[in-house]
Design a protein around this motif. Sequence first.
Motif: not given
Length: 614
Positions: A159-162, A202-205, A347-356, A371-374
């Motif tokens: 599968l290709s994602a997102p 999918m960006g769901e790190a 961008r999904g990884w960055l958006a949910t990174s608690p350290t950034v 994307f559905g990440v948030l």
Amino acid sequence: MATCNKRGRAFRHLPRAVALLMAGAAALAAAQDRPESLLPPGFGQSPAPTQPRATPRPGPSGTAAPAPATTPTPRPTHADAVGALIDSLATPTPVATPSATPTPTPTIDPATLAEYELPASARRSLAVVGPAGPREGALGADVFAGADGRVAEVLMRRLSAPLPSRWMSILLRRTLAAQMETPRGVNGADFAAERAWLLLRMGEAQVARAVVQSVDAGNYTPKLYQVAINALLASSDPAGLCPLADRGAAVTGLGGYRVAQAMCAALVGDASRGSTLLRQVRRQRITDDFDLKLAEKLMGSGANGRRAVTVEWAGIDRLTTWRFGLSTATGVTIPEDYISYVGPQVRGWLATSPTVAATERAAMVDQAASFGVLSNVALVDFYAGLADNEQGSRAQSAVANDLANAYGGNDEDARLAAIRSLWGDAARTPYGRLILTARAAARLPVVADRAEADRLVASMLSAGLDRSAARWAGAVKEGGDGWAMIALADPDHLSGVGYDMITSYAGSGDAKFKQQLFFAGMAGLGRLSRADTERGAEALDVRIGQRNAWTEAMDEAVADGRTGMVVLLCAVGMQTGNWRGVPPQALYRMVEALRSVGLDAEARMIAAEAIARA
């Protein structure tokens, strides 16, 4: 013996069967543009392994080789960055280094040590693997009951994602994160690895990390070790490598685990051992100096760390998962150039990174929500937190202020003005901003013929507020986008829609294509009679009766009640970069299949999203 031979022959033909299935989905969308994959060459595109539990090794594009003699390119290159991103430090085949003299330390029986580290009562079975249950929003444990796990693994890997659909991505995440029974034919740890690998793309790190950590370290396979290092780094959690580092280095030979041994020694206060291990890695030239500087910076934050390391991106030609994970964990800002040259998953990884820092994530969160990440709630909470952030820019403070007014303005006009300000003046409102304003839109009173009615309905449905949107049924313009979305999303479907009403729909943009999507959604949801469905299919040229390997696999999965396979096959039908590439006949099949296995709400939201975003 005859049975074994029959099974062996069936499995040998498995890659070919899956290839035909994927080709069938592609045939429905011959004009689709596939999004650029982040997979290293050979991982996602190669034929399935010839053994059920074989572990794919990352392709050469992700290998961190010694620094070349030529001067590195000062800016990242598109192809290199994409090819190397989802990978970790790699190393040549490890060579055993025997000790000159036997160690005087007495050996401890591994079984005895394992019993002390993790008693039998605390160990988790590979028969049921996953971090979330229905109470957390995931699907049930039997989501892949009766399915052939080998087919599911190959589908996930290819599968290709997102995906173009936010709601399809959310459903796929809920499926992959489920605490599920391991399907037949696969190892539970390997199946978890495939699930986490797809979640990363999918960006769901954060969810990918939860999946790999739902397997006890003693049950890790080579495949899961390879995926776990990527999941932990993508979620900005290099310390999570510590329970895996020693055995991971021995089992996989990945240089990332070798360096992790040094980092983990320093993090627990043994700076001397950490330095010794890092010197060994540097002498063996497992990777370049930049990667080791990032490791040294992390080691400096340990209990006895006394080193200050300066990291400069000048001359670095690509962003890898290793560099992403250690940079975000140590507060090193990744230049925007490197983010723009890799896939949107990052961008999904960055958006949910608690350290950034939130101010750095602000540019990513809208796209992550698309994307559905948030969720809408997470997005609102994020922007509300910017209101009192002294480091925020004027633009970020303005968004936070508009958001406060959108939800808590003194009157209706003030709230609507704030919503308009958040949407902006672009001809097409960014979908992330529709998500942001969903609950603010639901708080507005229903007013007939409001100019913003269609966008208000789309905004509410982006967060699943179907009943709130249905209140506007008598206020939106008949035959417009808002009217069509309500007809698709209405949970009570009190009023039937006939063929004449389908043809009266004239959506914005490509009216003919959106009319086809509207018909496909209504027919798939069972809201048209059989006669109207046949009439509409012929008149609008939507070939809902088309048969191929993909449709046959979908029908079989529906007949057997295999919800997980239905979800995966729906994702296969969305292998395109945007909604314009999703064929109406494929949407019909997906909506009908989801409704048939009890996912009616998800089917309605996907059908309505097609109108909002096509």
